[in-house]
Structure formats: C-alpha cells, structure tokens
Scaffold this active site. Structure first.
Site, PDB file in Angstrom:
ATOM      1  N   GLN A  54      -4.946  -1.886   9.335  1.00 60.92           N
ATOM      2  CA  GLN A  54      -4.633  -3.184   8.748  1.00 60.92           C
ATOM      3  C   GLN A  54      -5.195  -4.308   9.612  1.00 60.92           C
ATOM      4  O   GLN A  54      -4.937  -4.375  10.815  1.00 60.92           O
ATOM      5  CB  GLN A  54      -3.116  -3.340   8.595  1.00 60.92           C
ATOM      6  CG  GLN A  54      -2.674  -4.624   7.928  1.00 60.92           C
ATOM      7  CD  GLN A  54      -3.179  -4.756   6.503  1.00 60.92           C
ATOM      8  OE1 GLN A  54      -3.124  -3.804   5.737  1.00 60.92           O
ATOM      9  NE2 GLN A  54      -3.649  -5.928   6.147  1.00 60.92           N
ATOM     10  N   LYS A  86       0.838  -1.207   0.000  1.00 57.77           N
ATOM     11  CA  LYS A  86       0.000   0.000   0.000  1.00 57.77           C
ATOM     12  C   LYS A  86       0.870   1.253   0.000  1.00 57.77           C
ATOM     13  O   LYS A  86       0.559   2.235  -0.699  1.00 57.77           O
ATOM     14  CB  LYS A  86      -0.941  -0.026   1.215  1.00 57.77           C
ATOM     15  CG  LYS A  86      -2.039  -1.072   1.077  1.00 57.77           C
ATOM     16  CD  LYS A  86      -2.735  -1.402   2.384  1.00 57.77           C
ATOM     17  CE  LYS A  86      -3.719  -2.555   2.191  1.00 57.77           C
ATOM     18  NZ  LYS A  86      -4.301  -3.064   3.429  1.00 57.77           N
ATOM     19  N   ASP A  92     -11.515   2.024   3.257  1.00 59.13           N
ATOM     20  CA  ASP A  92     -11.681   0.580   3.084  1.00 59.13           C
ATOM     21  C   ASP A  92     -13.120   0.225   2.729  1.00 59.13           C
ATOM     22  O   ASP A  92     -13.400  -0.864   2.213  1.00 59.13           O
ATOM     23  CB  ASP A  92     -11.283  -0.171   4.364  1.00 59.13           C
ATOM     24  CG  ASP A  92      -9.895  -0.811   4.265  1.00 59.13           C
ATOM     25  OD1 ASP A  92      -9.446  -1.075   3.129  1.00 59.13           O
ATOM     26  OD2 ASP A  92      -9.276  -1.043   5.318  1.00 59.13           O
TER      27      ASP A  92
END
Length: 282
Positions: A96, A52, A119
């Site tokens: 995460q 990322k 997300d």
C-alpha cells in the site's frame, strides 16, 4: 442529460465474474491468495486496505495482512517481500502506497516479483504494457477501459485526450487507449492552450489532481468524460478533477465521483490476482 457511467454496478459485475472463476479454482484444489503489506497506520491507507480486504472476502480470494510499524527499515520490508516472492501459496503481492519517506517506493516495487505484481507497477509490467506483451495492467487505467467498453462505447478511431502523465494513471492510460485503436494526446502541466486540445476530445480522461479543474469550457459537446480525481471539498463532500455540475449537461457520458472510477480499481486488482493464480498454476 449525460449517461452516468456507474462504476459500482460495473465493478460488481467484474467481481462476480472473478468470484465464479475463483470458485472453480477452489473446486480444483487451488486457492487464490493476495498478500497486502501496510506500513504504518495512515488513515486513508487503512481505509483503502480495508476495501481491498472486503473485495477479497467477496470474491473468495484469501487476504493475508502484513502490517508493519511506521519505523520499519527498508531492509526489513524488502526481506518480507522476498519471503512472499518465494512463498508458492501467495499469488499476488500489494504494498500500500504511499510509504514513509525513509523507504524508496521504486526499490520496493522493483523487488516484487513480476509474476506477483498485481498492481502492475513493476518496470517489467510497464514494458509489457508498452510492447503489447502479456503482463499485469495497472488497475485504474485497466478499469477505465472496462468502464468505457462495458458502457457500449467504441474507442476505435476516437480522439482521446488524457490530462495527466503519471506512471500510475496518465501514461498507462494513453497506451491502453492506443491498444484500443484510439488516437491519443497526452496533456500535462506544460501543455499550451489546454482547452483547445481537450475540446477536441471524443473521450476525455481527467487525471490532473486538481479539484473541479475541468469545467464545461474544456469539454466538447457529446464527449465521454472520465474523472480519475478524488478530493474532499470545503464542505467535506467528495469531488473529482471534473466540475460535474457544469460538464454533465454537455457530455454524452460521464463518471461520477464517488462511484465512478474508484470501485473499478479494486475490481481490476481482484481480476489481476485471479490471473496471477491461473498463470502460476500453468
């Protein structure tokens, strides 16, 4: 021989599109910033976070790393998220997953501001998805829609079968296919006679979490097969939920593992960060 849907190529095109728009925003004096929170040093999570960061660097998005020890308390993590929510220089927040067992993932996701939920996991984002209102789409299902459409495949009127009903992939995947005017069936561990259903599918999305589970006996000739799974086999070679070797000769188009769905998830994350910055700029 099936068309191989190349996620590396398509994700590269999307990242280039994001890069161009980020450059325009920078020229106007607006930076795009993603805060990435990692708790502990899980090797797989470290790899994902690293990928990322690379995507951020490529697209011109500023990546702010927030690394916390494994033993951090839930209260400390939530406090950090609240700080990032209030920080106007941060456009997107990503935590995460998975998190250590002493921390509630649902509470963490709930605490992220819906305006920075890149997300697409927040309950408000899920509600917007279901009702067709503006909001952040979950990156993997959104990436799959891009893979299908940018390969020139029309979803309208097609019979679509999703194998898997997770909140992250299966359920939102079904809704996005509905939004594209597909006729959608969702299968799961309690589905009876799974083969008879999957063999009807014009578009089959396998997100079942079992290596090479979907073989040729589950697939209709000429189907589009999207493999969401990623596993490491006995020989340490990566494979998906689909038995690629047996299904490829039967399919019209298929995603490989690796190099199919995986790269799209990060590309769509970058797109969500850009959209967050544009929305917050007004």
């Amino acid at each position: 021989m099936a068309v191989r849907i190349d996620g590396k190529v398509i994700s590269g095109i999307i990242k280039d599109e994001v890069k161009a728009e980020v450059s325009v925003l920078k020229a106007e004096g607006t930076d795009v910033t993603l805060a990435v929170i990692q708790v502990g040093e899980d090797p797989a999570s470290t790899v994902y976070v690293g990928n990322k960061k690379k995507a951020c660097a490529y697209t011109g998005i500023i990546s702010r790393a927030c690394n916390l020890p494994e033993e951090v308390s839930q209260a400390e993590l939530l406090s950090l998220i609240e700080e990032l929510n209030a920080d106007v220089s941060v456009n997107g927040i990503l935590v995460q997953l998975p998190l250590p067992k002493h921390i509630s993932e649902s509470k963490v996701i709930e605490t992220i501001s819906p305006k920075k939920d890149v997300d697409g996991f927040h309950i408000q984002s899920a509600g917007a998805l279901l009702t067709g209102e503006p909001g952040f789409l979950p990156c993997t299902p959104a990436g799959i829609i891009e893979l299908i459409k940018r390969t020139g495949i029309d979803i309208t009127g097609r019979e679509c079968v999703v194998v898997g009903r997770s909140n992250i992939v299966g359920k939102p995947m079904a809704v996005l296919l509905l939004r594209e005017n597909g006729t959608v069936t969702v299968c799961h561990s309690k589905t009876r006679d799974l083969r008879s259903i999957t063999k009807r599918a014009d578009i089959l999305v396998a997100a079942i979490g079992k290596p090479k589970f979907i073989d040729a006996s589950y697939v209709k000739e000429g189907a589009v097969v999207i493999d969401v799974g990623i596993h490491r086999g006995e020989n340490k070679k990566l494979c998906g939920d689909v038995d690629f070797e047996s299904v490829e000769p039967l399919a019209y188009a298929i995603t490989p593992v690796p190099g199919g769905v995986g790269p799209m998830t990060i590309a769509m994350l970058m797109k969500n960060c850009l959209e967050a910055a544009k929305m917050q700029k007004g």
